[in-house]
Design a protein around this motif. Structure first.
Motif, mmCIF file in Angstrom:
data_model
loop_
_atom_site.group_PDB
_atom_site.id
_atom_site.type_symbol
_atom_site.label_atom_id
_atom_site.label_comp_id
_atom_site.label_asym_id
_atom_site.label_seq_id
_atom_site.Cartn_x
_atom_site.Cartn_y
_atom_site.Cartn_z
ATOM 1 N N THR A 1 7.613 10.889 -6.880
ATOM 2 C CA THR A 1 6.971 10.619 -5.593
ATOM 3 C C THR A 1 7.473 9.334 -4.947
ATOM 4 O O THR A 1 7.583 9.264 -3.720
ATOM 5 C CB THR A 1 5.442 10.553 -5.757
ATOM 6 O OG1 THR A 1 5.096 9.598 -6.778
ATOM 7 C CG2 THR A 1 4.867 11.901 -6.130
ATOM 8 N N VAL A 2 7.807 8.307 -5.748
ATOM 9 C CA VAL A 2 8.324 7.068 -5.160
ATOM 10 C C VAL A 2 9.699 7.299 -4.557
ATOM 11 O O VAL A 2 9.988 6.839 -3.437
ATOM 12 C CB VAL A 2 8.368 5.938 -6.214
ATOM 13 C CG1 VAL A 2 9.127 4.728 -5.678
ATOM 14 C CG2 VAL A 2 6.955 5.524 -6.592
ATOM 15 N N MET A 3 10.564 8.028 -5.266
ATOM 16 C CA MET A 3 11.867 8.340 -4.676
ATOM 17 C C MET A 3 11.710 9.266 -3.475
ATOM 18 O O MET A 3 12.440 9.154 -2.486
ATOM 19 C CB MET A 3 12.791 8.948 -5.730
ATOM 20 C CG MET A 3 13.348 7.930 -6.705
ATOM 21 S SD MET A 3 14.786 8.501 -7.652
ATOM 22 C CE MET A 3 13.975 9.570 -8.829
ATOM 23 N N GLY A 4 10.747 10.182 -3.545
ATOM 24 C CA GLY A 4 10.466 11.033 -2.392
ATOM 25 C C GLY A 4 9.965 10.230 -1.202
ATOM 26 O O GLY A 4 10.329 10.512 -0.051
ATOM 27 N N SER B 1 8.056 2.070 -11.635
ATOM 28 C CA SER B 1 6.739 2.516 -11.182
ATOM 29 C C SER B 1 6.158 3.552 -12.126
ATOM 30 O O SER B 1 4.937 3.651 -12.283
ATOM 31 C CB SER B 1 6.839 3.097 -9.764
ATOM 32 O OG SER B 1 7.266 2.116 -8.845
ATOM 33 N N GLY B 2 7.021 4.333 -12.761
ATOM 34 C CA GLY B 2 6.528 5.285 -13.740
ATOM 35 C C GLY B 2 5.973 4.605 -14.975
ATOM 36 O O GLY B 2 5.033 5.100 -15.596
ATOM 37 N N TRP C 1 0.813 -1.207 0.000
ATOM 38 C CA TRP C 1 0.000 0.000 0.000
ATOM 39 C C TRP C 1 0.851 1.263 0.000
ATOM 40 O O TRP C 1 0.457 2.285 -0.572
ATOM 41 C CB TRP C 1 -0.953 0.005 1.193
ATOM 42 C CG TRP C 1 -2.228 -0.720 0.886
ATOM 43 C CD1 TRP C 1 -2.593 -1.957 1.304
ATOM 44 C CD2 TRP C 1 -3.289 -0.252 0.045
ATOM 45 N NE1 TRP C 1 -3.822 -2.297 0.785
ATOM 46 C CE2 TRP C 1 -4.277 -1.274 0.013
ATOM 47 C CE3 TRP C 1 -3.503 0.913 -0.687
ATOM 48 C CZ2 TRP C 1 -5.453 -1.144 -0.715
ATOM 49 C CZ3 TRP C 1 -4.678 1.046 -1.411
ATOM 50 C CH2 TRP C 1 -5.639 0.025 -1.421
ATOM 51 N N GLY C 2 2.016 1.205 0.631
ATOM 52 C CA GLY C 2 2.896 2.368 0.616
ATOM 53 C C GLY C 2 3.319 2.724 -0.796
ATOM 54 O O GLY C 2 3.272 3.894 -1.206
ATOM 55 N N LEU C 3 3.713 1.697 -1.565
ATOM 56 C CA LEU C 3 4.130 1.938 -2.943
ATOM 57 C C LEU C 3 2.960 2.363 -3.814
ATOM 58 O O LEU C 3 3.076 3.304 -4.620
ATOM 59 C CB LEU C 3 4.783 0.675 -3.511
ATOM 60 C CG LEU C 3 5.305 0.784 -4.951
ATOM 61 C CD1 LEU C 3 6.383 1.852 -5.053
ATOM 62 C CD2 LEU C 3 5.834 -0.564 -5.437
#
Length: 266
Positions: free
Chosen positions: A241-244, A194-195, A138-140
């Motif tokens: 946002t994932v790297m953030g 993820s992108g 869920w975090g990802l």
């Protein structure tokens, strides 16, 4: 009913034509290069049949539901009668701030479709498995969905204002480059993947329909030049946002560790 059946059969034949080259490559390599029989051939052929029929239904559904719905929502949200509460002022020039409901709808569509994206769910499950729980499903998913929501909302703002697409993409990738140099190494490949998984079966049809519908209803916009490009935003901003998300988690971990050291020192 007969008209719908004819349309479906046409789509089905087109799908068969599109899938045949893929099947030819797979079976060709299996029999001519690897030279081994395919295990469970019956199940494989049945699976191919399911894929063809499923794709045909999916494409038919896009044409009958998702594309018209996306365009309809864009037309309704940009209607001056809706924006000004039923009273349209003659000669008034529309301002980008008048389209706030468009931005909100775009963000909501981007978030919800990404959460429901099957390819993202699959990647998130694998990421949690190989990371030992350090990356949660869920975090990802939420991190990617927030990125898509921001990207689609910004993309609709670009369509409304008519600003060049490449400015946003250049600035976005500059941010990605700086984040790549600072983010935890384990998250970088996952962030870039993820992108890519956001541009799949659920997200692309609605986002494309929204962009085309919005470009077709905002005065002075070209459907060809301004209607496309939203998918680029949906692919770029999840990387950020994932790297953030990973950088925030790393910062919180370091902060907690420093607090514990300070407590022991006291």
């Amino acid at each position: 009913m007969i008209e719908w059946l004819i349309e479906f059969l046409t789509v089905l034949l087109q799908t068969v034509r599109d899938v045949i080259p893929i099947a030819a490559i797979i079976f060709g390599f299996q029999f001519l290069v690897i030279r081994k029989p395919i295990p469970h051939m019956k199940q494989v052929l049945i699976g191919f049949a399911y894929v063809i029929v499923g794709l045909a239904f999916f494409l038919q559904g896009l044409e009958q539901a998702l594309f018209p719905l996306g365009k309809l929502m864009a037309q309704q949200l940009t209607d001056p009668a809706f924006i000004y509460g039923g009273v349209e002022e003659l000669g008034r020039v529309m301002h980008w701030s008048d389209y706030k409901w468009v931005y909100l709808f775009a963000a909501a569509i981007g978030f919800s479709t990404t959460i429901a994206e099957p390819s993202l769910i699959a990647v998130a499950i694998k990421a949690q498995s190989v990371s030992g729980g350090a990356i949660t499903v869920w975090g990802l998913r939420i991190a990617v969905a927030i990125g898509v929501a921001i990207g689609i909302a910004l993309g609709t703002y670009r369509i409304v204002t008519g600003t060049p697409l490449h400015y946003y993409i250049i600035v976005g990738y500059i941010v990605v480059i700086f984040q790549t140099m600072r983010a935890p190494k384990m998250i970088i490949p996952l962030a870039y993947d993820s992108g890519g998984v956001t541009t799949s079966t659920v997200t692309v049809p609605l986002v494309t329909a929204l962009g085309l519908g919005l470009a077709g209803t905002v005065p002075g916009r070209s459907v060809l030049l301004d209607g496309f490009g939203l998918i680029a935003f949906a692919s770029l901003f999840p990387i950020i946002t994932v790297m953030g998300y990973a950088q925030l988690g790393e910062w919180r971990t370091k902060r907690a560790h420093a607090r514990k050291l300070k407590e022991k020192g006291e």
